[in-house]
Design a protein around this motif. Structure first.
Motif, PDB file in Angstrom:
ATOM      1  N   SER A  56       0.850  -1.182   0.000  1.00  0.00           N
ATOM      2  CA  SER A  56       0.000   0.000   0.000  1.00  0.00           C
ATOM      3  C   SER A  56       0.890   1.238   0.000  1.00  0.00           C
ATOM      4  O   SER A  56       2.082   1.167   0.294  1.00  0.00           O
ATOM      5  N   GLU A  58       0.872   3.630   2.113  1.00  0.00           N
ATOM      6  CA  GLU A  58       1.342   3.871   3.482  1.00  0.00           C
ATOM      7  C   GLU A  58       2.509   2.946   3.837  1.00  0.00           C
ATOM      8  O   GLU A  58       3.498   3.382   4.429  1.00  0.00           O
ATOM      9  N   ASP A  59       2.407   1.669   3.456  1.00  0.00           N
ATOM     10  CA  ASP A  59       3.497   0.727   3.727  1.00  0.00           C
ATOM     11  C   ASP A  59       4.772   1.144   3.000  1.00  0.00           C
ATOM     12  O   ASP A  59       5.865   1.094   3.547  1.00  0.00           O
ATOM     13  N   GLU A  98       6.912  -1.321  13.882  1.00  0.00           N
ATOM     14  CA  GLU A  98       5.692  -1.185  13.076  1.00  0.00           C
ATOM     15  C   GLU A  98       5.808  -1.994  11.785  1.00  0.00           C
ATOM     16  O   GLU A  98       4.860  -2.667  11.367  1.00  0.00           O
ATOM     17  N   LEU A  99       6.972  -1.955  11.155  1.00  0.00           N
ATOM     18  CA  LEU A  99       7.170  -2.714   9.926  1.00  0.00           C
ATOM     19  C   LEU A  99       7.105  -4.218  10.186  1.00  0.00           C
ATOM     20  O   LEU A  99       6.555  -4.964   9.382  1.00  0.00           O
ATOM     21  N   ARG A 101       5.375  -5.611  12.602  1.00  0.00           N
ATOM     22  CA  ARG A 101       3.969  -5.894  12.858  1.00  0.00           C
ATOM     23  C   ARG A 101       3.182  -6.058  11.569  1.00  0.00           C
ATOM     24  O   ARG A 101       2.287  -6.889  11.463  1.00  0.00           O
ATOM     25  N   ARG A 102       3.556  -5.298  10.565  1.00  0.00           N
ATOM     26  CA  ARG A 102       2.888  -5.377   9.257  1.00  0.00           C
ATOM     27  C   ARG A 102       3.456  -6.482   8.368  1.00  0.00           C
ATOM     28  O   ARG A 102       3.003  -6.670   7.250  1.00  0.00           O
ATOM     29  N   LEU A 104       6.536  -6.532   7.102  1.00  0.00           N
ATOM     30  CA  LEU A 104       7.365  -5.944   6.053  1.00  0.00           C
ATOM     31  C   LEU A 104       8.857  -5.992   6.355  1.00  0.00           C
ATOM     32  O   LEU A 104       9.673  -5.659   5.516  1.00  0.00           O
TER      33      LEU A 104
END
Length: 105
Positions: A56, A58-59, A98-99, A101-102, A104
């Protein structure tokens, strides 16, 4: 008919049959009637439906920010700016979490 050539790039129909590659965008128009069935077999369909980006917006932004902060931290270390490095380490750690957690990182 196998010696038919594209008027733009000179690719022949026999080249397509041997390699499954065309030479230019005009080849698709020029050889359309001869290759439409083969393209369907090669690509799983003769019609292009487009693709969605894997990430996305945002990612992608988060990943770009993460890479920029890592590069800045490296510059700070090279230049001896150790207090900046400590601040950047905190930012990088937070972004890294955060990455992760996603999925990535």
């Amino acid at each position: 008919m196998i010696d038919k050539k594209c008027k733009t790039c000179g690719t022949t129909l026999s080249t397509f049959y041997n390699t499954s590659y065309l030479g230019c965008p005009d080849c698709y128009k020029y050889f359309r009637s001869e290759i439409i069935g083969a393209i369907g077999k090669i690509q799983g369909g003769a019609r292009h439906h487009g693709k969605r980006p894997k990430l996305s917006f945002e990612d992608r932004e988060l990943l770009n920010d993460y890479k920029a902060y890592v590069a800045e931290k490296d510059r700070a270390g090279t230049e001896g700016r150790f207090s900046d490095m400590a601040k950047l380490n905190k930012i990088i750690a937070d972004l890294g979490e955060e990455l992760k957690r996603r999925g990535l990182l």
